[in-house]
Design a protein around this motif. Structure first.
Motif, PDB file in Angstrom:
ATOM      1  N   LEU A 135     -34.409  -0.224 -37.509  1.00  0.00           N
ATOM      2  CA  LEU A 135     -35.535   0.507 -36.875  1.00  0.00           C
ATOM      3  C   LEU A 135     -35.540   1.711 -37.571  1.00  0.00           C
ATOM      4  CD1 LEU A 135     -35.729  -0.489 -32.893  1.00  0.00           C
ATOM      5  CD2 LEU A 135     -37.418  -1.000 -34.902  1.00  0.00           C
ATOM      6  N   ASN A 136     -36.639   2.144 -37.747  1.00  0.00           N
ATOM      7  CA  ASN A 136     -36.688   3.650 -38.421  1.00  0.00           C
ATOM      8  C   ASN A 136     -37.493   4.505 -37.721  1.00  0.00           C
ATOM      9  OD1 ASN A 136     -35.866   5.500 -40.603  1.00  0.00           O
ATOM     10  ND2 ASN A 136     -37.817   5.103 -41.555  1.00  0.00           N
ATOM     11  N   PHE A 137     -37.201   5.604 -37.145  1.00  0.00           N
ATOM     12  CA  PHE A 137     -37.971   6.530 -36.472  1.00  0.00           C
ATOM     13  C   PHE A 137     -38.048   7.707 -37.138  1.00  0.00           C
ATOM     14  CE2 PHE A 137     -35.153   4.575 -32.984  1.00  0.00           C
ATOM     15  CZ  PHE A 137     -36.462   4.002 -32.149  1.00  0.00           C
ATOM     16  N   SER A 138     -39.391   8.100 -37.046  1.00  0.00           N
ATOM     17  CA  SER A 138     -39.616   9.577 -37.843  1.00  0.00           C
ATOM     18  C   SER A 138     -38.950  10.708 -37.207  1.00  0.00           C
ATOM     19  CB  SER A 138     -41.177   9.750 -37.635  1.00  0.00           C
ATOM     20  OG  SER A 138     -41.204  11.249 -37.907  1.00  0.00           O
ATOM     21  N   LEU A 145     -33.952   2.735 -24.940  1.00  0.00           N
ATOM     22  CA  LEU A 145     -35.299   3.091 -25.608  1.00  0.00           C
ATOM     23  C   LEU A 145     -36.208   2.187 -25.367  1.00  0.00           C
ATOM     24  CD1 LEU A 145     -34.090   4.994 -28.926  1.00  0.00           C
ATOM     25  CD2 LEU A 145     -34.480   5.835 -26.631  1.00  0.00           C
ATOM     26  N   ASP A 146     -37.513   2.349 -24.986  1.00  0.00           N
ATOM     27  CA  ASP A 146     -38.711   1.709 -25.237  1.00  0.00           C
ATOM     28  C   ASP A 146     -39.183   1.488 -26.536  1.00  0.00           C
ATOM     29  OD1 ASP A 146     -41.033   0.353 -24.913  1.00  0.00           O
ATOM     30  OD2 ASP A 146     -41.538   0.956 -22.833  1.00  0.00           O
ATOM     31  N   VAL A 147     -39.187   0.482 -27.226  1.00  0.00           N
ATOM     32  CA  VAL A 147     -39.802   0.525 -28.585  1.00  0.00           C
ATOM     33  C   VAL A 147     -41.030  -0.874 -28.766  1.00  0.00           C
ATOM     34  CG1 VAL A 147     -37.769   1.576 -29.680  1.00  0.00           C
ATOM     35  CG2 VAL A 147     -37.597  -1.088 -29.375  1.00  0.00           C
ATOM     36  N   LYS A 148     -41.491  -0.751 -27.879  1.00  0.00           N
ATOM     37  CA  LYS A 148     -42.490  -2.103 -27.717  1.00  0.00           C
ATOM     38  C   LYS A 148     -43.632  -1.811 -28.919  1.00  0.00           C
ATOM     39  CE  LYS A 148     -41.988  -3.934 -22.775  1.00  0.00           C
ATOM     40  NZ  LYS A 148     -40.988  -2.762 -22.731  1.00  0.00           N
ATOM     41  N   ASP A 149     -44.053  -0.610 -29.022  1.00  0.00           N
ATOM     42  CA  ASP A 149     -44.949   0.026 -29.931  1.00  0.00           C
ATOM     43  C   ASP A 149     -44.551  -0.268 -31.330  1.00  0.00           C
ATOM     44  OD1 ASP A 149     -42.930   2.106 -29.279  1.00  0.00           O
ATOM     45  OD2 ASP A 149     -44.003   3.435 -30.831  1.00  0.00           O
ATOM     46  N   LEU A 150     -43.208  -0.369 -31.615  1.00  0.00           N
ATOM     47  CA  LEU A 150     -43.071  -0.763 -33.010  1.00  0.00           C
ATOM     48  C   LEU A 150     -43.070  -2.158 -33.632  1.00  0.00           C
ATOM     49  CD1 LEU A 150     -39.548   1.460 -33.146  1.00  0.00           C
ATOM     50  CD2 LEU A 150     -41.787   2.026 -34.058  1.00  0.00           C
ATOM     51  N   ASP A 151     -43.411  -3.033 -32.572  1.00  0.00           N
ATOM     52  CA  ASP A 151     -43.765  -4.402 -32.876  1.00  0.00           C
ATOM     53  C   ASP A 151     -42.461  -5.176 -33.615  1.00  0.00           C
ATOM     54  OD1 ASP A 151     -46.245  -6.206 -34.425  1.00  0.00           O
ATOM     55  OD2 ASP A 151     -45.324  -6.669 -32.551  1.00  0.00           O
ATOM     56  N   SER A 156     -36.991  -3.657 -25.823  1.00  0.00           N
ATOM     57  CA  SER A 156     -35.998  -2.507 -25.285  1.00  0.00           C
ATOM     58  C   SER A 156     -34.841  -2.551 -26.157  1.00  0.00           C
ATOM     59  CB  SER A 156     -35.454  -2.921 -23.850  1.00  0.00           C
ATOM     60  OG  SER A 156     -34.645  -2.075 -23.346  1.00  0.00           O
ATOM     61  N   LEU A 157     -34.430  -1.251 -26.431  1.00  0.00           N
ATOM     62  CA  LEU A 157     -33.217  -0.745 -27.372  1.00  0.00           C
ATOM     63  C   LEU A 157     -32.253  -0.378 -26.499  1.00  0.00           C
ATOM     64  CD1 LEU A 157     -32.956  -1.032 -30.664  1.00  0.00           C
ATOM     65  CD2 LEU A 157     -33.514   1.194 -30.525  1.00  0.00           C
ATOM     66  N   LYS A 158     -31.098  -1.336 -26.349  1.00  0.00           N
ATOM     67  CA  LYS A 158     -29.918  -0.893 -25.607  1.00  0.00           C
ATOM     68  C   LYS A 158     -28.990   0.028 -26.669  1.00  0.00           C
ATOM     69  CE  LYS A 158     -26.101  -2.676 -22.776  1.00  0.00           C
ATOM     70  NZ  LYS A 158     -25.401  -3.837 -22.308  1.00  0.00           N
ATOM     71  N   ASN A 159     -28.590   1.141 -26.114  1.00  0.00           N
ATOM     72  CA  ASN A 159     -28.032   2.147 -26.897  1.00  0.00           C
ATOM     73  C   ASN A 159     -26.488   1.796 -27.068  1.00  0.00           C
ATOM     74  OD1 ASN A 159     -27.165   4.754 -28.179  1.00  0.00           O
ATOM     75  ND2 ASN A 159     -29.066   5.529 -27.166  1.00  0.00           N
ATOM     76  N   LYS A 160     -25.967   1.832 -28.520  1.00  0.00           N
ATOM     77  CA  LYS A 160     -24.785   1.589 -28.770  1.00  0.00           C
ATOM     78  C   LYS A 160     -24.109   2.949 -29.556  1.00  0.00           C
ATOM     79  CE  LYS A 160     -24.260  -2.448 -27.046  1.00  0.00           C
ATOM     80  NZ  LYS A 160     -23.263  -2.755 -25.906  1.00  0.00           N
ATOM     81  N   TYR A 161     -24.722   3.933 -29.520  1.00  0.00           N
ATOM     82  CA  TYR A 161     -24.541   5.303 -30.214  1.00  0.00           C
ATOM     83  C   TYR A 161     -23.225   5.782 -29.492  1.00  0.00           C
ATOM     84  CZ  TYR A 161     -24.690   9.738 -32.470  1.00  0.00           C
ATOM     85  OH  TYR A 161     -24.358  10.767 -33.350  1.00  0.00           O
TER      86      TYR A 161
END
Length: 343
Positions: A282-285, A300-306, A331-336
Motif C-alpha cells: 500500500l503506497n500513500f502520498s 487505518l481505514d483504507v477502503k478508498d484504496l480498493d 482496515s489496516l492493522k498497524n505493525k509499525y
C-alpha cells in the motif's frame, strides 16, 4: 562484493555511506567498542535499510587475532582530541584541556596497527580524525609507515578547499575557513600485494516453521541463507564466521521473530525492501494524513484504496517503505515498531 570494516562506527553515519557504496553486495562489519553507543549504531543501520551489515562491539586487538588479512577495505575514523570541532561544539574545549592532544596518539596507533593486520594485501585503509594536531595525524601515519614497510600512502585527489597534509602531500587537511564544514584530516593507506576475492559458499538454510515459509512466499529476497537463532529469523548473504566470544549485536538482516506458532516480520526487513520485492503493497502520498497516523501506530481505514488483498502488507510513502501492517476488509492493522513510533 568487498568485505568492509568500519572500526569506530557509532553512531553510523559513515557506515550507512559505506553500505550505499556496497549497494547490497559484499559485507559490512560495523564495529564500535562502546556497547552503549552500538545501540544507536544498530538503530541507524536498521533505519537505513542495510541488509548486508553486521553490528559488533569488539576490541580490535581481539579481532585482529581471528581475522588476519580478512578485509578488502577498512575505515578508521579514530577517536581524537576534536580540535576541528571546537567551533561547532565548544564543550569539546573542556575535554581537550583535560586530555589535550597527547592522550589519543597511543590509542590511534593501536587501532590503526590492528586494522593493518586485518587488511588484505592490495586492500586500503582510510584514516581520519576531526583534529588539526600533527601528533594525531601525520605523526600517527608516519609511525605505521615506519612499522609496516608493505604499506604506502596513496594520493587523494584534491578539490577546491582541500589542503595537503603537513609534509605529507598525499593526505588531506580540511579547514573551516577553506571549506563549508569543520576541521578534518584524511589519509589513504594501501597495502602492497594483490587482493584475492574468496568465493562465498553459503550454508543451507535452517529448517523453517510453516509460518515463516508462508510469510517468505510474499518476499523476494536476494540469494542468501536463513538461520534461526532462538526465536529470531536472520538472513545472511555471507559465510563470514563469528569466533567464540565475539560480541555481535546483529549478524545479518533480522527478518522477524517467532511468537509461538506465528511469525512477526521486523521493522528492519520492511526498510530493507523495495516495493517490488513484496507481494502486497500500500503506497500513500506524502500529503496523505494517514502517513502520520501510521507512524503513530494507529489502525487505518483504507477502503478508498480498493485493495482486494489481505494479510501482511508493506506500507510505503512515495514508494519508500515505512513498515508492515495487516490488511483485512479495508482496515489496516498497524505493525509499525513500537519503539519507533511518532510522538
Amino acid at each position: 562484493n568487498d568485505i568492509v570494516l568500519d572500526t569506530c562506527a557509532a553512531p553510523g553515519g559513515k557506515s550507512t555511506k559505506l553500505a550505499t557504496k556496497l549497494n547490497h553486495t559484499g559485507l559490512l562489519i560495523s564495529n564500535d567498542i562502546s556497547s552503549s553507543r552500538c545501540l544507536g549504531l544498530l538503530k541507524n543501520i536498521e533505519l537505513f535499510g542495510c541488509d548486508n551489515a553486521w553490528v559488533a562491539s569488539e576490541d580490535l586487538t581481539n579481532m585482529e587475532q581471528h581475522y588476519p588479512e580478512t578485509f578488502d577495505k577498512i575505515l578508521v575514523d579514530a577517536p581524537c582530541s576534536g580540535e576541528g570541532m571546537f567551533r561547532k561544539e565548544p564543550d569539546l574545549i573542556k575535554s581537550w584541556i583535560e586530555k589535550d592532544d597527547t592522550f589519543y596518539p597511543p590509542i590511534q596507533k593501536n587501532i590503526l596497527n590492528a586494522a593493518i593486520s586485518m587488511l588484505k594485501p592490495g586492500g586500503s585503509i582510510v584514516y581520519s580524525t576531526c583534529t588539526f594536531s600533527i601528533h594525531e595525524n601525520e605523526e600517527v601515519i608516519q609511525d605505521v609507515l615506519d612499522k609496516h614497510p608493505d604499506l604506502h600512502l596513496a594520493p587523494i585527489n584534491k578539490i577546491d578547499g582541500m589542503m595537503p597534509g603537513v609534509n605529507m602531500e598525499e593526505c588531506v587537511r580540511l579547514y573551516p575557513h577553506k571549506i563549508k564544514g569543520e576541521g578534518h584530516f584524511v589519509a589513504l593507506l594501501v597495502k602492497d600485494g594483490e587482493t584475492k576475492h574468496k568465493k562465498i559458499r553459503l550454508e543451507p538454510s535452517d529448517k523453517l516453521d510453516d509460518c515463516v515459509t508462508d510469510f517468505l512466499r510474499l518476499v523476494k529476497l536476494n540469494k542468501g541463507t536463513i538461520k534461526i537463532k532462538k526465536d529470531k529469523v536472520i538472513w545472511l548473504n555471507s559465510d563470514f564466521q563469528a569466533y567464540k566470544g565475539y560480541r555481535v549485536l546483529r549478524s545479518g538482516l533480522l527478518l522477524g521473530q517467532l511468537k509461538g506458532k506465528h511469525f512477526e516480520p521486523s521493522q528492519s526487513l520492511a526498510l530493507a525492501l523495495c516495493p517490488e520485492q513484496f507481494k502486497n503493497v500500500l503506497n500513500f502520498s506524502i500529503e496523505d494524513e494517514r502517513v502520520i497516523k501510521y507512524l503513530k501506530g494507529e489502525t487505518l481505514d483504507v477502503k478508498d484504496l480498493d485493495s482486494k488483498t489481505s494479510g501482511w502488507t508493506l506500507v510505503c510513502v512515495n514508494n519508500f517503505p515505512l513498515g508492515f501492517a495487516k490488511l483485512s476488509k479495508g482496515s489496516l492493522k498497524n505493525k509499525y515498531a513500537k519503539g519507533w513510533r511518532y510522538q
